[in-house]
Scaffold this motif. Structure first.
Motif: not given
Length: 363
Positions: A107, A207, A209, A237, A253
């Motif tokens: 990340p 993306n 989501d 993300q 996640e």
């Protein structure tokens, strides 16, 4: 104008890597893919049960119009009516007839330069021809998302890729050591097979989501070898998508630290400290996961992320007939994919690799 170049390897190496750049509408791109499969691998569409095939094309038309249009273009390459139900127009091979992997999401918060990255090793057996003709395919459709993807064996699917929005998708074999692998149905089915999942996401999502929603709403099936997927975007993300027993679906996640993936189900072993020891059937999936977790502790530069993947790579051991065939690093923020490719074993027993090649996807 379409372009085809050799970007790594050649006739005296294990691997020859081609880069195919395609432009135009999706139908034109599909026509060009079919022509490439015919000229390079002698591919012709196979017969298929018309009832099952009509269900497949109906699903594509409703849920993945980009693929539907490309397969219509494939039909025209063979002088077929796109509405013909008794021939299968996808599954275009790169090889004439006759594994394991590791990946890491770093990340932005842990990156030395603040840029999130995905890096992966693609490991596979080196039996003659199995992965010796990979293609990098860059598509610039008139309408839709441009993308660059790497494929081992099918021109209309891929093993990994990145699109112009910065979404990256990486496929890895899974279920090694698991007792709850889903049962593989007869193929092809309506919906997405394992190599169509990455291409579907690259075509339709910008993306993480959107990718989650797309996967939860998409019909999917395995063809004998189940896979899971590491998906990340330019905003920082990431998640892993897995399917388990009884059609269960799992989103793992990223929780702020690196997300390391090898070839076991993460939803069964969420903590690397709880991993069992490897057996001959697990192909070092647990050992590689522990190595990645160790090597990705702390802040990571682009170089140290590459070094972490190298620490989990398959060594060039003669009695082990598999190698890390390529290593890919994605930079979602700048929309690039950088890969190096296995060319063979050197005289000193080490693996030989091509120089890194960077592919851009910006229009």
């Amino acid at each position: 104008m379409n372009e085809l170049t050799i970007v790594a390897g050649g006739r005296h190496d294990f691997m020859t890597v081609r880069h195919l750049v395609l432009r135009g509408d999706q139908t034109t791109i599909g026509h060009a893919l079919a022509e490439e499969a015919r000229s390079s691998a002698g591919w012709v569409p196979a017969n298929i049960d018309p009832l099952r095939n009509r269900a497949r094309w109906t699903w594509f038309e409703r849920n993945w119009p980009e693929h539907y249009a490309r397969m219509s273009g494939a039909a025209t390459a063979f002088g077929l009516d796109p509405e013909t139900d008794n021939v299968c127009l996808d599954g275009m091979p790169t090889l004439p007839d006759g594994s394991g992997c590791s990946a890491v999401w770093c990340p932005p918060v842990l990156a030395a330069d603040g840029q999130g990255r995905v890096a992966r090793n693609y490991d596979l057996f080196t039996e003659p021809g199995a992965a010796s003709r990979p293609y990098v395919i860059t598509m610039y459709p008139d309408n839709g998302l441009a993308s660059t993807a790497l494929t081992m064996s099918e021109l209309d699917g891929c093993t990994e890729g990145i699109n112009e929005a910065g979404l990256t998708v990486t496929l890895l074999l899974t279920g090694l050591g698991s007792t709850s692998r889903p049962t593989a149905p007869p193929a092809p089915q309506a919906g997405l097979n394992i190599t169509q999942v990455p291409r579907f996401l690259l075509d339709t999502c910008e993306n993480v989501d959107q990718a989650k929603q797309a996967l939860l709403g998409a019909k999917q099936y395995d063809e004998g070898v189940p896979c899971h997927y590491l998906i990340a975007d330019a905003s920082g993300q990431a998640f892993v998508w897995e399917r388990g027993a009884h059609d269960s679906e799992h989103i793992i996640e990223a929780t702020g630290g690196p997300l390391c993936v090898t070839n076991h189900q993460l939803h069964e072993y969420p903590d690397v400290q709880d991993l069992p020891e490897d057996t001959p059937e697990t192909f070092l999936t647990y050992q590689r996961a522990r190595a990645l977790a160790k090597e990705t502790a702390g802040r990571l530069s682009a170089g140290s992320l590459r070094a972490a993947l190298d620490a989990a790579a398959m060594s060039a051991v003669p009695e082990q007939p598999w190698r890390t065939l390529w290593r890919t690093v994605f930079d979602p923020a700048v929309r690039t994919m950088t890969s190096r490719f296995y060319l063979g074993d050197a005289d000193n027993g080490s693996a030989r690799y091509s120089p890194e090649v960077t592919f851009e996807v910006a229009k």
